[in-house]
Design an enzyme around this catalytic site. Structure first.
Site, PDB file in Angstrom:
ATOM      1  N   CYS A   1      -0.344   4.326   2.058  1.00  0.00           N
ATOM      2  CA  CYS A   1      -0.593   4.198   3.478  1.00  0.00           C
ATOM      3  C   CYS A   1       1.158   4.349   3.972  1.00  0.00           C
ATOM      4  CB  CYS A   1      -0.872   2.606   4.037  1.00  0.00           C
ATOM      5  SG  CYS A   1      -2.307   2.127   3.352  1.00  0.00           S
ATOM      6  N   ASP A   2       2.217   3.575   3.265  1.00  0.00           N
ATOM      7  CA  ASP A   2       3.187   3.527   3.778  1.00  0.00           C
ATOM      8  C   ASP A   2       4.446   4.372   3.119  1.00  0.00           C
ATOM      9  OD1 ASP A   2       2.181   1.449   5.721  1.00  0.00           O
ATOM     10  OD2 ASP A   2       2.660  -0.152   4.129  1.00  0.00           O
TER      11      ASP A   2
ATOM     12  N   CYS B   1       0.722  -0.997  -0.082  1.00  0.00           N
ATOM     13  CA  CYS B   1      -0.055   0.080   0.169  1.00  0.00           C
ATOM     14  C   CYS B   1       0.929   1.226  -0.002  1.00  0.00           C
ATOM     15  CB  CYS B   1      -0.888   0.057   1.166  1.00  0.00           C
ATOM     16  SG  CYS B   1      -2.023   1.348   1.414  1.00  0.00           S
TER      17      CYS B   1
END
Ligand code: NAP
Length: 549
Positions: free
Chosen positions: A369-370, A366
């Site tokens: 997200c990261d 992701c």
């Protein structure tokens, strides 16, 4: 847009903002108690997150006298009293609870702020009856840390689980939400390289967002839990249609089914919106030239909520059929006449050595997200489709040094995206397979095989993002004995009917083009079929209209 359109848009946005503020004010004014909030921030120049937090908290507390904000520096006596070492840190009602937030309520995290205030304002943890039982059984302290990021749509769910636990057992449970961008040194200490990740007493208890009951169980057992069996006295909800999955297919089906007159619920175990929630940018949804995936999801969810009740953070454990279908989640049972499986698809794994061991330690599926964790660092994006290219562009855009590795000599992605790739100077290693991902505590190198030159070599990297497509989420369909296609999707006819009468499928789990707009189309088609079938069941003869296979 011409000048006139711009002005209209501006007025429209202003009206929306005023409406949202009025709604929030009404909610806050309704609190049964005042909520003290302390922000500890550095100077405006040194602490940009603190500055942003201050602006947000001031505008929220300015709406109502039910939220009392105090802003202090780290040299204030209260900072000493509460042992605040980092700015910004927010404390919520510290005389009664142990809830601290090292970070800023920006982006996705704004939801965490509002929900935390709502829970505190009503002085109730909001836990389900079953979770309360688990909270009651805790007999020793739990210091929870949840690592989060403001671009992670899964994070608010896990943050709120932790806040609820801290409210249910203020005598034993404390929670610290740690934004990985605000406190990268603490994230590094805990090897928190993917969000959300939760620890209790420094022991890992969960990766990813969990349904509330699973979180509470993980907190009790002090290790990640995957199965929660609800008590036999769990709540029952009656409905015509239960839609399992809250992505574009499920949300659209919810709107159509409810508008047809069916009493409909949507159940989603993870973040609403499915894959779209983590898509950095969407540029091919008709009517909207360009929009962040999560923003599009928010619009769809708001639209669906006008018609249908959504149960987020609930995992469906079982679907059984008696006279009605019974859908059992981690929290309750739904008794309904039809079930729509809109379960979507999950990330495909490479299957390379090291992938499983280093997942969350430099390997990510992701980028929204990261990605921020890898700012200024070198990562490899694996894949050659639309997702891999869109995500590589996103990473580049946020300052990550990204290269791509694709197994063939041509990308599968749309030409438009390929053009952007070269315009942004992103290097692609063609004919390249990932043979192994190496590293001790975290990723350090990848072993690559260049099939054109028949050469194996090691490439040092800080992270590996894997975006090689999706596999349909058919666990439930398998449990139900539903027929699949040779490619592993749920087999349906043109009415989205599966091999089990009364059970339907829509969206990526059915296969097809896997676009947001096609998933929405599949969802609407399925809802209309279900409505027609419930009025006149195709599975029953004239005498027997209710028996199911
Ligand atoms: P995809 O289109 O299936 O592409 C997967 C890519 O990963 C392919 O390039 C494939 O290589 C590669 N791959 C698959 N298995 C692999 C393995 N084991 N090892 C190495 N490489 C592997 O998946 P996607 O990109 O996730 O897209 C899914 C769907 O969503 C598509 O329909 C796509 O159009 C849609 N989507 C659209 C947009 C957009 O319109 N902006 C954005 C995102 C996704 P090969 O090419 O050699 O098969």
């Amino acid at each position: 847009m011409n000048q006139h359109d711009h002005e209209e848009q501006h007025i429209h946005n202003h009206e929306l903002e005023a409406q949202a503020q009025a709604q929030l004010k009404a909610l806050f004014d309704n609190f049964g108690r005042q909520v003290p909030v302390y922000l500890f921030a550095g100077s405006e120049k040194e602490d940009q997150f603190g500055h942003a937090s201050r602006q947000i908290l001031e505008s929220v507390s300015g709406l109502t006298d039910k939220i009392k904000l105090e802003v202090h520096g780290l040299d204030h006596e209260l900072a000493d009293k509460y042992q605040i070492r980092h700015a910004p840190t927010i404390l919520f009602d510290p005389e009664n609870y142990h809830i601290r937030w090292m970070g800023a309520p920006l982006g996705e995290e704004a939801r965490t702020l509002i929900e935390t205030l709502m829970l505190l304002g009503h002085g109730d943890s909001g836990l389900s009856a079953q979770s309360r039982k688990v909270a009651k059984q805790l007999d020793s302290p739990r210091e929870i840390k949840v690592f989060i990021s403001l671009t992670c749509p899964y994070c608010p769910q896990q943050s709120i689980n932790a806040v609820k636990a801290a409210m249910a057992r203020p005598d034993l449970v404390s929670v610290e939400l740690v934004d990985i961008q605000v406190a990268p040194q603490i994230a590094a200490q805990y090897d928190a390289q993917a969000t959300p990740v939760a620890f209790a007493n420094d022991v890992l208890i969960a990766r990813g967002a969990q349904p509330e009951e699973l979180f509470m169980l993980s907190l009790q057992k002090m290790e990640p839990q995957t199965v929660f069996i609800p008590d036999s006295d769990a709540e029952e909800v009656n409905c015509d249609l239960a839609i399992i999955g809250g992505g574009p297919a499920g949300l659209t089906a919810g709107i159509y089914a409810s508008r047809s007159g069916l009493d409909t619920v949507i159940i989603e175990r993870d973040a609403l919106g499915g894959q779209v929630a983590t898509t950095p940018v969407v540029e091919n949804y008709p009517g909207i030239t360009q929009i962040g995936g999560k923003a599009l999801v928010d619009i769809m969810v708001a639209h669906a909520l006008q018609y249908v009740q959504i149960f987020p953070g609930e995992e469906v454990m079982e679907v059984s059929s008696q006279d009605m279908f019974v859908v059992t989640t981690s929290r309750r049972r739904f008794r309904c006449k039809a079930v729509l499986l809109a379960t979507g698809a999950s990330h495909k794994k490479l299957g390379a050595p090291g992938e499983k061991r280093l997942a969350g330690r430099g390997i990510s599926y992701c980028s929204t997200c990261d990605g921020p964790l890898f700012k200024g660092r070198r990562v490899l994006m694996v894949g050659g489709g639309d997702s891999a290219v869109t995500e590589a562009l996103h990473l580049k855009n946020i300052g990550v040094d990204v290269i791509m590795a694709h197994r063939r000599d041509k990308l599968r992605a749309q030409k438009h995206l390929q053009k952007l790739l070269s315009e942004n100077g992103i290097r692609v290693l063609y004919n390249t397979q990932v043979k192994e991902i190496k590293g001790d505590a975290q990723v350090s190198t990848v072993v690559l095989y260049d099939s054109a030159r028949e050469k194996t070599y090691e490439q040092p990297v800080d992270g590996v993002f894997i975006s090689i497509g999706y596999q349909p989420a058919v666990d439930l369909a398998n449990k139900l004995g539903i027929e699949l296609t040779q490619q592993g999707y749920i087999k349906t006819d043109q009415h989205h009917r599966t091999s089990r009468p009364g059970i339907y499928a829509a969206g990526d789990v059915e296969g097809g083009y896997k676009q947001i707009v096609t998933a929405a189309g599949q969802g609407s088609g399925a809802a209309l079929s279900i409505f027609e079938d419930l009025v006149s069941p195709y599975w029953a003869g004239d005498e027997e209209k209710t028996a199911r296979g």
